[in-house]
Write a protein that holds these residues in place. Structure first.
Motif, mmCIF file in Angstrom:
data_model
loop_
_atom_site.group_PDB
_atom_site.id
_atom_site.type_symbol
_atom_site.label_atom_id
_atom_site.label_comp_id
_atom_site.label_asym_id
_atom_site.label_seq_id
_atom_site.Cartn_x
_atom_site.Cartn_y
_atom_site.Cartn_z
ATOM 1 N N ARG A 37 17.256 98.083 37.274
ATOM 2 C CA ARG A 37 16.585 99.377 37.413
ATOM 3 C C ARG A 37 16.320 99.885 35.999
ATOM 4 N NH1 ARG A 37 13.169 103.037 39.590
ATOM 5 N NH2 ARG A 37 14.183 104.878 40.507
ATOM 6 N N LYS A 38 15.070 99.799 35.532
ATOM 7 C CA LYS A 38 14.743 100.176 34.173
ATOM 8 C C LYS A 38 14.677 101.692 34.021
ATOM 9 C CE LYS A 38 13.987 97.702 31.303
ATOM 10 N NZ LYS A 38 14.953 97.082 30.356
ATOM 11 N N TRP A 67 27.488 98.384 40.568
ATOM 12 C CA TRP A 67 26.357 99.049 39.933
ATOM 13 C C TRP A 67 26.777 99.337 38.497
ATOM 14 C CZ3 TRP A 67 21.441 100.176 41.596
ATOM 15 C CH2 TRP A 67 20.667 100.974 40.747
ATOM 16 N N VAL A 68 25.997 98.851 37.547
ATOM 17 C CA VAL A 68 26.281 99.075 36.133
ATOM 18 C C VAL A 68 25.192 99.964 35.563
ATOM 19 C CG1 VAL A 68 26.503 98.000 33.862
ATOM 20 C CG2 VAL A 68 27.481 96.873 35.872
ATOM 21 N N HIS A 69 25.607 101.084 34.961
ATOM 22 C CA HIS A 69 24.675 102.043 34.369
ATOM 23 C C HIS A 69 24.981 102.161 32.878
ATOM 24 C CE1 HIS A 69 22.019 105.620 34.286
ATOM 25 N NE2 HIS A 69 22.854 106.031 33.337
ATOM 26 N N LEU A 112 20.087 95.176 28.636
ATOM 27 C CA LEU A 112 19.934 96.512 29.197
ATOM 28 C C LEU A 112 20.029 97.533 28.076
ATOM 29 C CD1 LEU A 112 22.330 96.256 32.291
ATOM 30 C CD2 LEU A 112 19.848 95.969 32.287
ATOM 31 N N GLY A 113 19.140 98.538 28.114
ATOM 32 C CA GLY A 113 19.163 99.625 27.149
ATOM 33 C C GLY A 113 19.636 100.916 27.782
ATOM 34 N N GLY A 114 19.659 101.996 27.010
ATOM 35 C CA GLY A 114 20.106 103.289 27.499
ATOM 36 C C GLY A 114 19.307 103.755 28.702
ATOM 37 N N GLY A 115 19.996 104.129 29.771
ATOM 38 C CA GLY A 115 19.348 104.568 31.004
ATOM 39 C C GLY A 115 19.059 103.452 31.980
ATOM 40 N N ASP A 116 19.116 102.191 31.517
ATOM 41 C CA ASP A 116 18.923 101.046 32.416
ATOM 42 C C ASP A 116 20.148 100.873 33.302
ATOM 43 O OD1 ASP A 116 16.507 100.539 31.170
ATOM 44 O OD2 ASP A 116 17.233 98.790 30.048
ATOM 45 N N ALA A 117 19.943 100.196 34.426
ATOM 46 C CA ALA A 117 21.052 99.934 35.340
ATOM 47 C C ALA A 117 20.797 98.616 36.052
ATOM 48 C CB ALA A 117 21.200 101.068 36.340
ATOM 49 N N ALA A 118 21.844 98.121 36.704
ATOM 50 C CA ALA A 118 21.726 96.877 37.463
ATOM 51 C C ALA A 118 22.580 96.958 38.708
ATOM 52 C CB ALA A 118 22.152 95.686 36.611
ATOM 53 N N LEU A 170 30.608 101.489 35.267
ATOM 54 C CA LEU A 170 30.613 100.362 36.196
ATOM 55 C C LEU A 170 31.235 100.825 37.507
ATOM 56 C CD1 LEU A 170 31.720 96.715 35.366
ATOM 57 C CD2 LEU A 170 32.250 97.779 37.545
ATOM 58 N N PHE A 171 30.456 100.762 38.573
ATOM 59 C CA PHE A 171 30.922 101.124 39.913
ATOM 60 C C PHE A 171 31.226 99.855 40.690
ATOM 61 C CE2 PHE A 171 28.140 104.488 38.443
ATOM 62 C CZ PHE A 171 28.756 105.666 38.842
#
Length: 237
Positions: free
Chosen positions: A11-12, A192-194, A207-213, A233-234
């Motif tokens: 999630r960019k 979920w990693v933010h 991944l940069g600032g604000g990106d998530a996976a 990290l959730f």
């Protein structure tokens, strides 16, 4: 709600919902308020990650919540919180605030500074049961060691974490450039990693600032910071 097909979906940051209200500059990872994307309405029990910048002397007036687990993490600045449970507190950078709305609670959030914005993440997690008694807790992380995943919330309150009404572990790490951390997912768990700030790689994905996976069908997570970073990290059922 979007369903995972691949083991990881990115999630960019620049694809999130965005609203500029003058007093508030906000990015929505998931559908929220006037922003709606059917592909991004939440992930597992995770429903909201709002990346908010609140201008000096401004804030959210008193408003209600019900049946939601609400976590606020301050990245910079300070936020004054008042609620109908009688809590009144200024939370600062590196502090986590938790509020279980349960049967109903009202609160306000205000930036008390005259010249400094407050940058925060507000997170909503669906509870595992409704109509619980509202409650409040805090956890300081400002002096937490870098290069380590710190357990902030869990369904059981283990390891000094805040007990919440959901089987959802939230881990936070502050990483210096070159730091590496790893996390193992149990069978059937999802993550979920933010990236709150900085730049890092997650299992080889940058991944940069604000990106998530969003991660499913993966057992091992390897996170490596290429710049000073903060990550959430959730670990979700």
């Amino acid at each position: 709600m979007w369903q995972i097909v691949d083991m990881m979906k990115i999630r960019k940051a620049n694809e999130r919902g965005h609203a500029e209200h003058g007093w508030l500059d906000t990015y929505h990872t998931f559908s929220f308020a006037d922003y709606y994307d059917p592909d991004w309405t939440g992930f597992r029990s995770l429903r909201v990650i709002n990346d908010d910048l609140v201008m000096p002397g401004m804030g959210f007036g008193t408003h209600p919540h019900r049946d939601m687990e609400i976590i606020t993490y301050i990245l910079s600045g300070a936020l004054e919180h008042k609620d109908s449970m009688g809590n009144g507190r200024v939370i600062r950078a590196g502090e986590v605030q938790y509020m279980s709305a349960g049967t109903g609670v009202q609160h306000s959030e205000f930036n008390p500074s005259k010249d400094e914005p407050v940058h925060l993440l507000q997170i909503w997690i669906l509870p595992d049961r409704k109509d619980v008694k509202p409650r409040y807790a805090e956890k300081p992380l400002a002096d937490a060691p870098t290069g380590v995943l710190h357990l902030v919330t869990s369904g059981t309150g283990r390891e000094g974490s805040i007990a919440i009404h959901q089987d959802a572990d939230l881990w936070v790490a502050k990483l210096d450039a070159g730091n590496r951390v790893a996390h193992q997912l149990a069978a059937g768990r999802h993550a979920w990693v933010h990236v709150a700030e900085g730049e890092m790689s997650l299992n080889g994905k940058n991944l940069g600032g604000g990106d998530a996976a969003a991660i499913s069908e993966e057992r091992s997570l390897e996170l490596s910071a290429t710049k000073p970073s903060q990550i959430l990290l959730f670990d979700l059922n």
